[in-house]
Design a protein around this motif. Structure first.
Motif, PDB file in Angstrom:
ATOM      1  N   GLU A  14     -27.585  37.241 -25.644  1.00 38.83           N
ATOM      2  CA  GLU A  14     -27.906  38.215 -26.523  1.00 38.83           C
ATOM      3  C   GLU A  14     -28.815  38.903 -27.077  1.00 38.83           C
ATOM      4  OE1 GLU A  14     -24.471  37.868 -29.316  1.00 38.83           O
ATOM      5  OE2 GLU A  14     -22.521  38.137 -27.817  1.00 38.83           O
ATOM      6  N   ILE A  15     -29.319  38.418 -27.541  1.00 40.10           N
ATOM      7  CA  ILE A  15     -30.544  38.673 -28.301  1.00 40.10           C
ATOM      8  C   ILE A  15     -31.693  39.220 -27.129  1.00 40.10           C
ATOM      9  CG2 ILE A  15     -33.047  37.467 -28.844  1.00 40.10           C
ATOM     10  CD1 ILE A  15     -31.694  35.478 -30.356  1.00 40.10           C
ATOM     11  N   ALA A  16     -31.727  38.485 -25.717  1.00 48.66           N
ATOM     12  CA  ALA A  16     -32.037  39.156 -24.592  1.00 48.66           C
ATOM     13  C   ALA A  16     -32.301  40.328 -24.427  1.00 48.66           C
ATOM     14  CB  ALA A  16     -32.883  37.770 -23.318  1.00 48.66           C
ATOM     15  N   ASP A  17     -31.122  40.747 -24.324  1.00 47.13           N
ATOM     16  CA  ASP A  17     -30.244  41.861 -24.178  1.00 47.13           C
ATOM     17  C   ASP A  17     -30.646  43.054 -24.563  1.00 47.13           C
ATOM     18  OD1 ASP A  17     -28.689  41.294 -21.657  1.00 47.13           O
ATOM     19  OD2 ASP A  17     -26.860  40.877 -22.464  1.00 47.13           O
ATOM     20  N   ARG A  18     -30.281  42.790 -25.850  1.00 49.11           N
ATOM     21  CA  ARG A  18     -30.977  43.431 -27.025  1.00 49.11           C
ATOM     22  C   ARG A  18     -32.483  44.125 -27.077  1.00 49.11           C
ATOM     23  NH1 ARG A  18     -30.425  42.327 -33.051  1.00 49.11           N
ATOM     24  NH2 ARG A  18     -31.878  40.647 -32.577  1.00 49.11           N
ATOM     25  N   SER A  19     -33.089  43.403 -26.783  1.00 53.71           N
ATOM     26  CA  SER A  19     -34.887  43.296 -26.565  1.00 53.71           C
ATOM     27  C   SER A  19     -34.898  44.872 -24.909  1.00 53.71           C
ATOM     28  CB  SER A  19     -35.872  42.201 -26.386  1.00 53.71           C
ATOM     29  OG  SER A  19     -35.461  41.533 -27.073  1.00 53.71           O
ATOM     30  N   ASP A  20     -33.630  43.884 -24.072  1.00 52.25           N
ATOM     31  CA  ASP A  20     -33.859  44.829 -22.404  1.00 52.25           C
ATOM     32  C   ASP A  20     -33.497  46.659 -23.454  1.00 52.25           C
ATOM     33  OD1 ASP A  20     -34.663  42.722 -21.654  1.00 52.25           O
ATOM     34  OD2 ASP A  20     -33.043  42.006 -20.196  1.00 52.25           O
ATOM     35  N   ARG A  21     -32.432  46.447 -24.071  1.00 53.50           N
ATOM     36  CA  ARG A  21     -32.240  47.462 -24.287  1.00 53.50           C
ATOM     37  C   ARG A  21     -33.657  48.520 -24.975  1.00 53.50           C
ATOM     38  NH1 ARG A  21     -27.212  45.100 -25.144  1.00 53.50           N
ATOM     39  NH2 ARG A  21     -27.884  44.800 -27.480  1.00 53.50           N
ATOM     40  N   LEU A  22     -33.886  47.625 -25.648  1.00 54.23           N
ATOM     41  CA  LEU A  22     -34.681  48.632 -26.436  1.00 54.23           C
ATOM     42  C   LEU A  22     -35.967  49.244 -25.969  1.00 54.23           C
ATOM     43  CD1 LEU A  22     -33.901  46.869 -29.708  1.00 54.23           C
ATOM     44  CD2 LEU A  22     -33.410  49.118 -30.033  1.00 54.23           C
ATOM     45  N   ALA A  23     -36.670  47.744 -24.854  1.00 53.01           N
ATOM     46  CA  ALA A  23     -37.983  48.185 -24.112  1.00 53.01           C
ATOM     47  C   ALA A  23     -37.474  49.434 -22.917  1.00 53.01           C
ATOM     48  CB  ALA A  23     -37.999  46.959 -23.747  1.00 53.01           C
ATOM     49  N   ALA A  24     -36.855  49.818 -22.794  1.00 58.21           N
ATOM     50  CA  ALA A  24     -36.205  50.680 -21.980  1.00 58.21           C
ATOM     51  C   ALA A  24     -36.128  51.893 -22.657  1.00 58.21           C
ATOM     52  CB  ALA A  24     -34.490  50.445 -20.997  1.00 58.21           C
ATOM     53  N   HIS A  25     -36.448  52.172 -23.688  1.00 63.46           N
ATOM     54  CA  HIS A  25     -36.478  53.265 -24.204  1.00 63.46           C
ATOM     55  C   HIS A  25     -38.044  53.859 -24.795  1.00 63.46           C
ATOM     56  CE1 HIS A  25     -31.912  54.142 -24.956  1.00 63.46           C
ATOM     57  NE2 HIS A  25     -31.497  53.639 -25.403  1.00 63.46           N
ATOM     58  N   PHE A  26     -38.203  52.149 -25.536  1.00 62.83           N
ATOM     59  CA  PHE A  26     -39.496  52.506 -25.092  1.00 62.83           C
ATOM     60  C   PHE A  26     -40.660  52.663 -24.761  1.00 62.83           C
ATOM     61  CE2 PHE A  26     -38.895  49.384 -29.233  1.00 62.83           C
ATOM     62  CZ  PHE A  26     -37.555  50.269 -30.127  1.00 62.83           C
ATOM     63  N   ALA A  27     -40.664  52.063 -23.367  1.00 67.19           N
ATOM     64  CA  ALA A  27     -41.391  52.682 -22.367  1.00 67.19           C
ATOM     65  C   ALA A  27     -41.400  53.490 -21.973  1.00 67.19           C
ATOM     66  CB  ALA A  27     -40.580  51.522 -20.787  1.00 67.19           C
TER      67      ALA A  27
END
Length: 389
Positions: A14-27
Motif C-alpha cells: 500500500e505504501i508503494a502503491d501510493r508512491s507510484d500514484r503520486l510519482a505518475a502525477h509528478f512526472a
C-alpha cells in the motif's frame, strides 16, 4: 510492472502503491519545474492530501509510524516520478523519523508539531549549512549568532541549501551562542526578520527550493531552544543517522526510472538497418545487464541495511559504516545507471524533450549530500585498520 521482491507484506504494498500514484502525477510536471527552477507547490498539496506527509509521524499523533525500511521504499518509488520533490519531502519525513526515534526535541514541542503536520501539512527542515562553514557534517562552527535577551534569543545569520524554504512556516536552525563556545538548535517560526532569498539556480535538483534563508534579529523564546551543546538532552537516543537513507533511496529511484525508460526505448526502437528492435543487439543487452547489476547491488544493500536498523535498535550505533556505504554505493551506481541508459538511447538522450538528461543532472547532486564519499571511504578504512590491530 513485475512484482518488486522488496515488498514483503500488504502494508508495504500500500505504501508503494501510493508512491507510484503520486510519482505518475509528478512526472507530468517535473520537466516544467526543472526548466523554470520553480517550487512544486501542487506536488506538496498532493502529498498532503494523500497522507504522505504523515508517513513517519507517530501513530499517537495521527501518523503512520513508518519504519526506516518503509521510508526507503516510499521514497525510492516517489523519486521515480520526480527527484526534486522526493529529495525535498525526504528531509521532512526523514527528520520526523529521526525525532521519533531519538527524542531530540522536548516532547511538548514534538507533539505540537506532529499535530500541526498531521492536520495542516506543516513541513519541517533543519537549516544548518552556511557558505563559510560548508557542510555541517564537517563540523564547522556556525556563523549564525544567537544573542541572549530577556526571555529568549535574537538570531542573525544566513543559511544556504535551505531545502523546502518556499513552503516552510517553521524550521530549526543551528547557531553559535554569543559569548560561549556552545552552539544551539532553535525552533523558528517564519515572520518578522525571516526572509528567503531565491539563490537556488543549479545544474540538477532544480525544484527543491533550496534557497538562502536570512535571519535578522529574529526573536526566539527560551522554550524554543531545542538543545545546546553544553547541556545535551538526557533523553536523546543514538540512531547513527539511519534516517539519512532517504537520500540514497531518492537517487536510486531516479536511476530506476532511467533504467525503465532506456529498456522501453530499446524494446521499441527499430532502425531500418535492423530486422528488429535494438534490444536484440548483444551490445544493448550487455548494457542492460550492467544496469541490472548496479541497480540490484544498490537496492540489496540499501534495503538490507534499513531492515537491520529496524530490527536491531541496540546495534544502531555500530551500523554507521554500513549506512554510509549504502549511500555511497547507491549514489555512485545511480550515476552509472543513468549514464548507461543514455548510452542505450544514444544522441536522443540529450534532448530536453526526453527525461534522461534531467535525470542525469539530478543524480549528480547525490555526490554533494551527506555523507560525502571521502568521509565514507575514510571511515571504512579506519574500521578495517581497527579490525586488524
Amino acid at each position: 510492472m513485475a512484482k518488486d521482491g522488496w515488498i514483503r507484506n500488504q502494508r508495504e504494498e500500500e505504501i508503494a502503491d501510493r508512491s507510484d500514484r503520486l510519482a505518475a502525477h509528478f512526472a507530468e510536471r517535473s520537466a516544467q519545474h526543472d526548466a523554470e527552477g520553480s517550487f512544486p507547490f501542487a506536488n506538496f498539496a498532493d502529498l498532503h492530501d494523500a497522507g504522505y506527509l504523515r508517513l513517519t509521524l507517530p501513530r499517537i499523533y495521527g501518523g503512520e509510524e513508518a519504519s526506516l525500511y518503509e521510508l526507503v521504499l516510499a521514497q525510492e518509488r516517489l523519486a521515480r516520478g520526480d527527484g526534486s520533490t522526493a529529495l525535498a519531502v525526504g528531509w521532512h519525513v526523514g527528520q520526523l523519523l529521526q525525532l521519533r526515534t531519538t527524542h531530540a526535541w522536548p516532547e511538548a514541542l514534538f507533539a505540537w508539531f506532529c499535530r500541526e503536520s498531521a492536520t495542516n501539512g506543516t513541513l519541517i527542515n533543519h537549516l544548518a549549512s552556511e557558505r563559510a562553514t560548508g557542510s555541517p557534517s564537517r563540523g564547522g562552527r556556525p556563523e549564525t549568532k544567537a544573542v541572549a535577551t530577556d526571555k529568549g534569543w535574537l538570531l542573525s545569520g544566513r543559511k544556504t541549501y535551505s531545502t523546502l524554504s518556499p513552503i516552510l512556516t517553521c524550521f530549526t536552525v543551528s547557531a553559535a551562542i554569543e559569548g560561549t563556545e556552545e552552539t544551539g538548535e532553535f525552533f523558528v517560526h517564519t515572520g518578522p526578520g525571516v526572509r528567503v532569498e531565491e539563490t537556488w539556480n543549479t545544474l540538477g535538483m532544480r525544484a527543491t527550493g533550496s534557497h538562502d534563508v536570512v535571519l535578522e534579529n529574529v526573536f526566539v523564546p527560551d522554550e524554543k531552544l531545542v538543545s545546546r551543546s553544553g547541556s545535551p538532552r538526557k533523553e536523546r537516543l543514538p540512531d547513527a543517522g539511519g534516517w539519512l537513507l532517504h537520500i540514497p533511496a531518492c537517487y536510486i529511484g531516479i536511476a530506476h526510472a532511467a533504467r525503465d525508460f532506456a529498456i522501453r526505448f530499446a524494446l521499441n526502437h527499430r532502425p531500418n538497418s535492423l530486422p528488429g528492435p535494438i534490444a536484440d543487439l548483444p551490445n544493448i543487452r550487455r548494457q542492460i545487464g550492467e544496469m541490472e547489476v548496479s541497480l540490484m547491488t544498490a537496492r540489496t544493500l540499501l534495503y538490507a541495511v534499513a531492515d537491520r536498523w529496524d530490527r536491531e535498535p541496540e546495534q544502531r550505533a555500530s551500523l554507521k559504516p554500513e549506512l554510509g556505504l549504502a549511500k555511497y554505493v547507491a549514489t555512485n551506481q545511480a550515476i552509472s545507471i543513468v549514464d548507461t541508459a543514455m548510452r542505450i538511447v544514444g544522441a536522443a538522450s540529450l534532448s530536453r524533450a526526453l527525461p534522461l538528461e534531467r535525470m542525469y543532472r539530478d543524480v549528480r547532486a547525490g555526490l554533494h549530500n551527506p555523507p560525502m564519499d571521502d568521509s565514507v571511504i575514510s571511515g571504512l578504512a579506519q574500521q578495517a585498520l581497527n579490525d586488524c590491530k
